[in-house]
Scaffold this motif. Structure first.
Motif, PDB file in Angstrom:
ATOM      1  N   SER A 130      -4.828  13.906  -8.658  1.00 57.41           N
ATOM      2  CA  SER A 130      -4.617  13.204  -7.388  1.00 57.41           C
ATOM      3  C   SER A 130      -5.312  13.941  -6.253  1.00 57.41           C
ATOM      4  O   SER A 130      -5.933  13.333  -5.377  1.00 57.41           O
ATOM      5  N   ASP A 182      -5.013   5.690  -8.156  1.00 55.32           N
ATOM      6  CA  ASP A 182      -4.205   6.816  -8.625  1.00 55.32           C
ATOM      7  C   ASP A 182      -3.031   6.294  -9.451  1.00 55.32           C
ATOM      8  O   ASP A 182      -2.048   5.826  -8.892  1.00 55.32           O
ATOM      9  N   GLU A 183      -3.144   6.376 -10.734  1.00 57.28           N
ATOM     10  CA  GLU A 183      -2.112   5.861 -11.648  1.00 57.28           C
ATOM     11  C   GLU A 183      -1.600   4.498 -11.208  1.00 57.28           C
ATOM     12  O   GLU A 183      -0.411   4.316 -10.986  1.00 57.28           O
TER      13      GLU A 183
HETATM   14 MG   LIG Z   1      -1.038  12.500  -9.264  1.00 54.07          MG
END
Ligand SMILES: [Mg+2]
Ligand SMILES: Nc1ncnc2c1ncn2[C@@H]1O[C@H](COP(=O)(O)OP(=O)(O)OP(=O)(O)O)[C@@H](O)[C@H]1O
Lengths: 307, 285, 288
Positions: free
Chosen positions: B75, B201-202
């Motif tokens: 991240s 991000d995910e």
């Molecule tokens: Mg992360």
């Protein structure tokens, strides 16, 4: 794709930035009003108090035990005003602290969610009622009630009656700040105590109250500051008779009551009485400001420990 | 190795420089002219180094997946690309990130402009408490756009494969949608301003398998127009949806570094590094 | 452990519960007694004539029209002035100021101001607005003073409302290329609006009941006309009217004082109701 994105991007960075800077300036100016107010209050009080101290020596003011602003010979010893203020605040705290702390403990440790949802609003309503209404309550209910029951000789105005009503008035404050402090005590401490077989009362007394002590102290001190600065309830209930006494059944004059008395009459603004108003105001401000700072410091301390 | 090449002249040999030898050759020719180029990037939160000397090339119009164990700095790395980390007090970056040949972190870079060109979709769907329409129109309104908003909103919702589900209720709150729909709404919101890169991000970690597949399909479609970088913990997802995979892990100092990068097929079937092999087969991480 | 000590512990526990309950009960009783007293004493005096007449030396003829109008004037002006400044200050402190020494000072200062006795604001207003700026004893001077008084409350509650907006909302706006102000204007404020407005309405409610500072600012106790020009006219407000009547020994004046209190409490109740409704309506669309 990059072409498309530049195609509809009408704002020029420069104008945006200038607008941003202007807005930030305006926001900052708004935030600075707080500082300006503080500086303004201190300046006004100091400057005007200096005019007063040009005529009355500070030593006489701070150590004098006679206050007579309206009856000759004039005397400006502030001690009687301070003692009456503190006496009323003391009576108020004697009433509000045990009741408020108990109420807070009950709300945070005993009461069901349902009961809490009734009690909390009641305390909030009590906290929201204007103090003038409490003053009215003091002269129409509390004083007559005291007269009819335990103190038949009580006059129309008394420090006792004022202290009681101020106590009622600061009780919600004590209760809600104490509840905050109790809530800040970590669950683990509580559970540890119950796991050792302690009753609720034992947990409260041996674990919670000691752990929340500085928070409760902060609540008490803030309540004291409120009581010292309280005006309308005190004016109506305690009267305007400046005398040095510790007898709560007497009529007395607090610092705030003196300020009200002077501003109600047609006192000329050049008179010594009017200047005294600012000197007393400065004293009041200094006392409450100090109390507030101590209270804030105590709160910061318990926040530091548990958060 | 410490000598930094000019950013404008990306060199393949630099890529993966911090990774042990052998990993490097995996990077193929399609990254000769990458959309994004990271060189020796290290990220710091105060005194803590979260990312160590990462060098990467992000190829244009492809999906690049960043995988690796939790806390290895995926991240952090992703948020450095559009400078979201500027909002974190104490964050500091060393090295160079170039977007279309221009340095991202230099003083001259307009961060607002950068973020308009590099969009982002977050782990948890975060629509605004506004209508579906206004959510998508948000970025356009920031740009001062007044005409053609309706058409752009529709186009973006279609591109995000959400149009058919919401076309009759555009004035309803975005928060009234399901999680998967909310995430596609956030994708529509991101592409409404026509960025060049989309960072994710995910994006599927809060979604059910069906919504996850929908988003993966969507990504495959979007790469016609966009470059996508996605962080994921889901090995199947990386294998299914990405063209390139970058595997990061943490060193003893908890700083993340690149172990291996290359075409997704190679990383999953013929990894060069034991660490990678262990991770993609689920033996570690 | 012996049964005797166990019993004692249990008794202590029960006793404590009882005491705590009594403490709560006492405040409940007080509230009921207070309301009961005001209603019984003043209820019968609240009639149409009470709303349409000016104060009079004859209690039966007296009314609250000038005071009510004065209160509405002051309240409106206070709301208009505190809203933009209070919210702006809160935005600055939460989103711009950072966590440095200067912003810490600003914060501490605001919470300290919230604890300054209201009468001190009266003294300040008297010196600054009435005398130095020469605004005189007018509605405007009163509104300025009360605005300063409730500004810290407005700022603190607005800051809380702003802080309650999840960071993900800020990130969403920034990631779309919002400048800081665009983020604030278009993402933060709409999301924080219910909390901010509720806080302001409640703070204004406090201004409605304030008495002490207005005594210094020269709200006159005997005003027989309705103030029209907030910059010129003499004025009075409800709490001052109550104070004036309550201080007189005759029972008849106490009755109309109670009646005025009733009106004041209803007014404050209405404001609270507005706050509750506002919060409910505005936050219906906002659930994180
Ligand atoms: Mg992360
Ligand atoms: N704002 C921050 N301040 C300080 N340290 C941070 C911050 N954000 C992340 N870190 C630290 O940086 C390291 C990398 O975090 P990051 O969130 O980038 O990991 P990640 O690979 O995305 O993990 P995950 O898979 O769990 O999302 C971690 O050790 C984390 O604790």
């Amino acid at each position: 794709m990059a072409g498309v994105s530049t195609a509809h991007r009408p704002d020029s960075a420069a104008t945006t930035r200038r607008g941003e800077a202007l807005i930030e300036f305006l926001l900052r100016a708004s935030a600075a009003i707080g500082i300006i107010t503080t500086v303004g209050i201190v300046t006004v009080l100091l400057v005007e108090a200096i005019f007063f101290f040009a005529e009355v020596s500070p030593v006489d003011f701070f150590t004098g035990t006679r206050w007579s602003a309206s009856i000759l010979p004039y005397a400006f010893g502030v001690i009687p005003l301070i003692t009456s203020t503190l006496m009323i605040a003391f009576i108020a705290l004697v009433l509000a602290v045990p009741l408020g702390v108990l109420a807070a403990v009950w709300m945070s440790e005993f009461a069901s969610q349902r009961v809490r949802s009734i009690i909390k609003p009641v305390l909030e309503i009590l906290a929201g009622i204007p103090t003038i209404v409490y003053g009215f309550f003091a002269i129409t209910v509390i004083t007559p009630l005291l007269k009819a029951t335990i103190l038949p000789d009580l006059g129309t105005f008394s420090a006792l009656s004022a202290g009681i009503v101020v106590g009622i008035l600061v009780l919600p404050l004590v209760a809600s700040l104490t509840e905050d402090a109790l809530r800040a005590v970590p669950r683990g401490l509580r559970e540890g105590s119950y796991a050792l077989g302690a009753t609720r009362w034992e947990t409260v007394r041996r674990v919670l109250l000691p752990a929340a002590l500085s928070g409760i102290a902060a609540a008490v001190i803030l309540a004291m500051s409120r009581a010292v600065g309280e005006t309308m309830a005190v004016v109506l209930a305690a009267g305007t008779n400046p005398q040095l006494t510790l007898n709560p059944t007497e009529s007395v004059q607090t610092m705030t009551a003196f300020i009200v008395q002077i501003s109600l009459g047609d006192t000329p603004t050049e008179s010594i009485q009017f200047k005294a108003l600012f000197a007393v105001g400065a004293t009041l401000f200094a006392i409450t400001f100090t109390l507030n700072l101590i209270s804030a410091w105590l709160v910061a301390r318990y926040r530091n420990v548990y958060e | 190795m410490n000598e930094r090449e000019p950013v404008t002249k990306p060199s393949v040999s630099q890529i993966g420089a911090s990774a042990p030898s052998g990993a490097t050759e995996a990077t193929s020719a399609s990254s000769i002219n990458p959309a994004l180029l990271l060189e020796n990037v290290s990220c710091w939160y105060g005194g803590f180094r979260a990312v160590r000397e990462v060098s990467l090339a992000i190829p244009r119009n492809k999906v690049t997946a960043l995988i690796g164990p939790s806390g290895c700095g995926k991240s952090t790395l992703l948020r450095s690309i559009n400078r979201m980390n500027d909002l974190v007090p104490g964050f500091r970056l060393e090295g160079e990130i170039a977007f279309e040949g221009t340095s991202v972190h230099s003083r001259a870079t307009d961060v607002i402009d950068l973020r308009r060109r590099v969009g982002m979709v977050f782990q948890k769907p975060n629509p605004f408490p506004k209508s579906i329409f206004e959510n998508v129109a948000f970025g356009l309104r920031l740009l001062g756009e007044t005409t053609g908003i309706d058409a752009l909103v529709e186009e973006s919702l279609r591109a995000a494969a959400l149009w058919d589900e919401v076309k009759d209720k555009l004035d309803q709150p975005g928060l009234s949608l399901s999680g998967g729909q909310q995430q596609r709404l956030c994708i529509a919101r991101a592409i409404a301003i026509r960025p060049e890169v989309i960072l994710m991000d995910e994006p599927c970690s809060a979604l059910d398998p069906k919504s996850t597949l929908q988003i993966e399909e969507l990504m495959r479609k979007l790469i016609r127009d966009y470059t996508i970088v996605i962080v994921t913990h889901n090995m199947q997802q990386a294998a299914r949806a990405s063209d390139y995979t970058v595997f990061l892990t943490m060193g003893d100092d908890r700083a993340g570094y690149v172990v291996e990068q290359g075409e997704t097929g190679k990383i999953f079937t013929a990894p060069q590094q034991q660490l990678t092999a262990d991770y993609v087969s689920g033996r570690f991480g | 452990m012996s049964t005797q000590t166990t019993t004692r512990r249990k008794v202590a526990n029960a006793l404590f519960g009882l005491l705590a309950f009594l403490a709560i009960f006492a405040s409940l009783v007080t509230l009921v007694a207070l309301l009961f007293d005001v209603v019984v004493r003043g209820g019968s005096s609240v009639d149409l004539q009470f709303f349409t007449s000016a104060p009079s030396r004859i209690p039966a003829k007296a009314g609250i029209l000038p005071a009510l109008v004065g209160t509405l004037w002051v309240t409106t002006l206070v709301a208009i002035m505190t809203f933009p400044i209070g919210v702006a200050a809160a935005i600055y402190l939460e989103e711009y100021a950072g966590r440095g020494r200067w912003s810490r000072l600003l914060r501490i200062n605001i919470s300290n101001l919230a604890g300054v006795p209201s009468i001190v604001y009266g003294i300040f207003g008297l010196a600054l607005f009435v005398r130095l700026l020469g605004l005189g004893r007018t509605v405007f001077a009163a509104a300025l003073t009360l605005s300063l008084l409730i500004l810290p409350v407005v700022i603190i509650s607005s800051m809380e409302a702003i802080r309650a907006v999840p960071p993900s909302q800020r990130e969403a706006a920034y990631a779309l290329g919002a400048t800081r102000w665009q983020m604030v204007r278009r993402a933060l404020l709409p999301a924080a609006a219910p909390g901010i407005l509720t806080g302001i309405v409640l703070a204004v409610g406090r201004a409605v009941g304030e008495t002490a500072p207005l005594i210094l600012i020269g709200a006159v106790t005997f005003v027989t006309f309705v103030p029209v020009n907030p910059f010129e006219d003499k004025y009075t407000v409800l709490p001052i009217q109550i104070f004036n009547w309550a201080g007189r020994p005759q029972a008849a004046f106490q009755e109309i004082s109670a009646a005025a209190i009733l009106v004041l409490l209803v007014l404050m109740f209405l404001l609270n109701l507005v706050a509750v409704i506002l919060r409910a309506r505005l936050s219906r669309t906002i659930q994180w």
